[in-house]
Design a protein around this motif. Sequence first.
Motif, PDB file in Angstrom:
ATOM      1  N   GLY A 375      27.279  49.553  34.111  1.00 22.90           N
ATOM      2  CA  GLY A 375      28.675  49.209  33.875  1.00 22.90           C
ATOM      3  C   GLY A 375      29.636  50.262  34.388  1.00 22.90           C
ATOM      4  N   LEU A 376      29.348  50.807  35.561  1.00 23.61           N
ATOM      5  CA  LEU A 376      30.156  51.903  36.090  1.00 23.61           C
ATOM      6  C   LEU A 376      31.566  51.429  36.433  1.00 23.61           C
ATOM      7  CD1 LEU A 376      27.525  53.462  38.515  1.00 23.61           C
ATOM      8  CD2 LEU A 376      28.200  54.350  36.282  1.00 23.61           C
ATOM      9  N   ASP A 377      32.543  52.238  36.092  1.00 26.17           N
ATOM     10  CA  ASP A 377      33.932  52.006  36.469  1.00 26.17           C
ATOM     11  C   ASP A 377      34.516  53.344  36.864  1.00 26.17           C
ATOM     12  OD1 ASP A 377      36.639  51.573  36.746  1.00 26.17           O
ATOM     13  OD2 ASP A 377      36.835  50.352  34.945  1.00 26.17           O
ATOM     14  N   PRO A 378      34.767  53.565  38.176  1.00 23.94           N
ATOM     15  CA  PRO A 378      35.253  54.878  38.608  1.00 23.94           C
ATOM     16  C   PRO A 378      36.580  55.281  37.993  1.00 23.94           C
ATOM     17  CG  PRO A 378      35.335  53.267  40.399  1.00 23.94           C
ATOM     18  CD  PRO A 378      34.582  52.633  39.287  1.00 23.94           C
ATOM     19  N   LEU A 379      37.328  54.325  37.457  1.00 25.11           N
ATOM     20  CA  LEU A 379      38.597  54.656  36.810  1.00 25.11           C
ATOM     21  C   LEU A 379      38.389  55.201  35.401  1.00 25.11           C
ATOM     22  CD1 LEU A 379      40.788  51.615  37.933  1.00 25.11           C
ATOM     23  CD2 LEU A 379      40.632  53.903  38.948  1.00 25.11           C
ATOM     24  N   GLU A 380      37.201  54.963  34.831  1.00 27.23           N
ATOM     25  CA  GLU A 380      36.936  55.402  33.462  1.00 27.23           C
ATOM     26  C   GLU A 380      35.935  56.544  33.368  1.00 27.23           C
ATOM     27  OE1 GLU A 380      35.783  52.093  31.111  1.00 27.23           O
ATOM     28  OE2 GLU A 380      37.670  50.991  31.421  1.00 27.23           O
ATOM     29  N   GLN A 400      30.290  46.548  46.997  1.00 25.01           N
ATOM     30  CA  GLN A 400      29.766  46.843  45.664  1.00 25.01           C
ATOM     31  C   GLN A 400      29.795  48.347  45.390  1.00 25.01           C
ATOM     32  OE1 GLN A 400      26.093  44.232  46.553  1.00 25.01           O
ATOM     33  NE2 GLN A 400      26.214  44.207  44.329  1.00 25.01           N
ATOM     34  N   ALA A 403      33.387  49.510  44.688  1.00 24.84           N
ATOM     35  CA  ALA A 403      33.894  49.054  43.393  1.00 24.84           C
ATOM     36  C   ALA A 403      33.336  49.874  42.242  1.00 24.84           C
ATOM     37  CB  ALA A 403      33.561  47.576  43.196  1.00 24.84           C
ATOM     38  N   ALA A 404      32.087  50.359  42.393  1.00 26.61           N
ATOM     39  CA  ALA A 404      31.441  51.107  41.306  1.00 26.61           C
ATOM     40  C   ALA A 404      31.509  52.621  41.497  1.00 26.61           C
ATOM     41  CB  ALA A 404      29.979  50.673  41.186  1.00 26.61           C
TER      42      ALA A 404
END
Length: 571
Positions: A375-380, A400, A403-404
Amino acid sequence: MPEVPRTADPFTAADLVLLNGTVRTMDRAGTTRTALAARGGRVLAVDDDAAVRGLIGPRTRVLDLQGRCAVPGFIETHNHPTFFGLTLAADVDAGSPPNATIADIVARVEQAAADAEPGTWVRGYRYDDTLLADDRHPTRADLDPVSRDRPVCLQHVSGHFCVLNTAGLRLLGIDRNTPDPVGGAIHRDAAGEPDGVLAETAAFAAHAAMPKPETADLAEAIGLAGDAYLAAGVTTVHDTGLGLVGGPAELDAYRLARRKGRLRNRVRAYLVQDLFPGLSGGELSPVEAGVAGLGDDLFRVAGVKLWADGSLQGLTGCVSEGYACAPDKNGLLIFPQDDLSRRVATLHEAGWQVAIHGNGDGAIQAILEAYAKLGLDPLEGDRRHRIEHCQMVSERQLDQMAAAGILASFFIKHVYYWGDRHRDRFLGPERARRIDPLASAVKHGVTFGLHSDTPVVPVPPLEGIWCAVRRTTRDGHELGPEQAVDVDTALRGYTSQAAHLGFEEREKGSLEPGKLADIAVLSADPGAVAPDAVRALQVDATVIGGEVVWGGAGLDAAPAAGPAAGGGDGR
């Protein structure tokens, strides 16, 4: 250059000054200046000559670049220093050149076997079946006539195969009844007997069972590799497989090399998965979970290295469509998907950065599926997990990755060293022209570094930059010119973006005040010469922490009268 005034206060003066050249800072703005000053191991100033001259004191070492170009020290994001050093001191050089045929290699084995102590292994490295006139792997049938009593192991240039003679097979307990391991293969002759060639996990297991080099030998190998890195302007190396050759003793070897002054370039270590025995079950001991990030500016434990597939030239890279030369073969995955995902999740939860070897697009998809479960989110969160080599990554997969926040370390020299064979044999023209697609990575916003995977191919980053810019094969053909990038982008793959792959962009990768004074002095500015000339540029000096550690001969400005202005040339 005339003698430079040395008027700065000795207590605030620079330790090292570079004048009269081009300083490519590789900062975000692409700033270029003519001079640089360093003090206390870090960049003090980057400016024009007049401004930097004011920082020269009685004991400042001053290098007159005489029009040369200074760039941030190169960062190799995927190398194997211990393995490289061992090949430099190997019993047998099995590479091509110098060997044109299997008979040439066998002759070298025969001499090494005659010189070896009874009972000791004869080791050789770098053979490449696709460059031999025989167009096949050596087998035990080739080796046995010259080495019946001494075990022999030849390592393939890719690291994914090895060849044993009968004595070696016997010592390791491999016979016709030995099953193929998961993720590997024991090649067999028409009668079902092992022919000596071991692939992937079978080869890895064989190496693990062989006698390990002594710690002192490993330390010297690290030193030999380091000498080659410094000569190529490489100041930081990502050791993506610490433990691959010597197991846990490689950590001791690094400590010994450091104590003996043989560890001179900086190392960021990615430990092999085999050093984490509970990983397949999703477990880490408290010690294993707690060593990530330990170290200092010279040596630091950075992450863990996993493998998803093998090599395209060995037909073990996992591809979604069959190989052009073997349509019924898709290579193999080292781990089933659930196993790979479990290993990645375990390391991620423990705080490790994960770097996974993936050549074929099938393997890259398996890696992305494992990362997607996180569940990677570079913003978090900024985890910077990586895909190593990333040779056949598709446009959809690059999307992909972006996005991750998944990073790539591209083995760009595939284009030169194997491009012709990928086009004509392994992949066919259309898939081959897309290998290592740097332009597409830029378009999709994927951050990447570049590497040589030494000892697979030679170290020099300048050759890698040339490959990225020209995409020329060994036979002189262009391969996918639409995937070429400009010199600045390629340089960043070995400097500023390479630093990002190791969480070190605040410390290195660009020449800005406060950052480490790690510098490569080149014979000319790569951006100011013809693209074909980039590969021929020379490294004339290498600086680590403001100290000239390699080269520099003939660059010292005229010394001032009075106290000495500096030391030797560091060579």
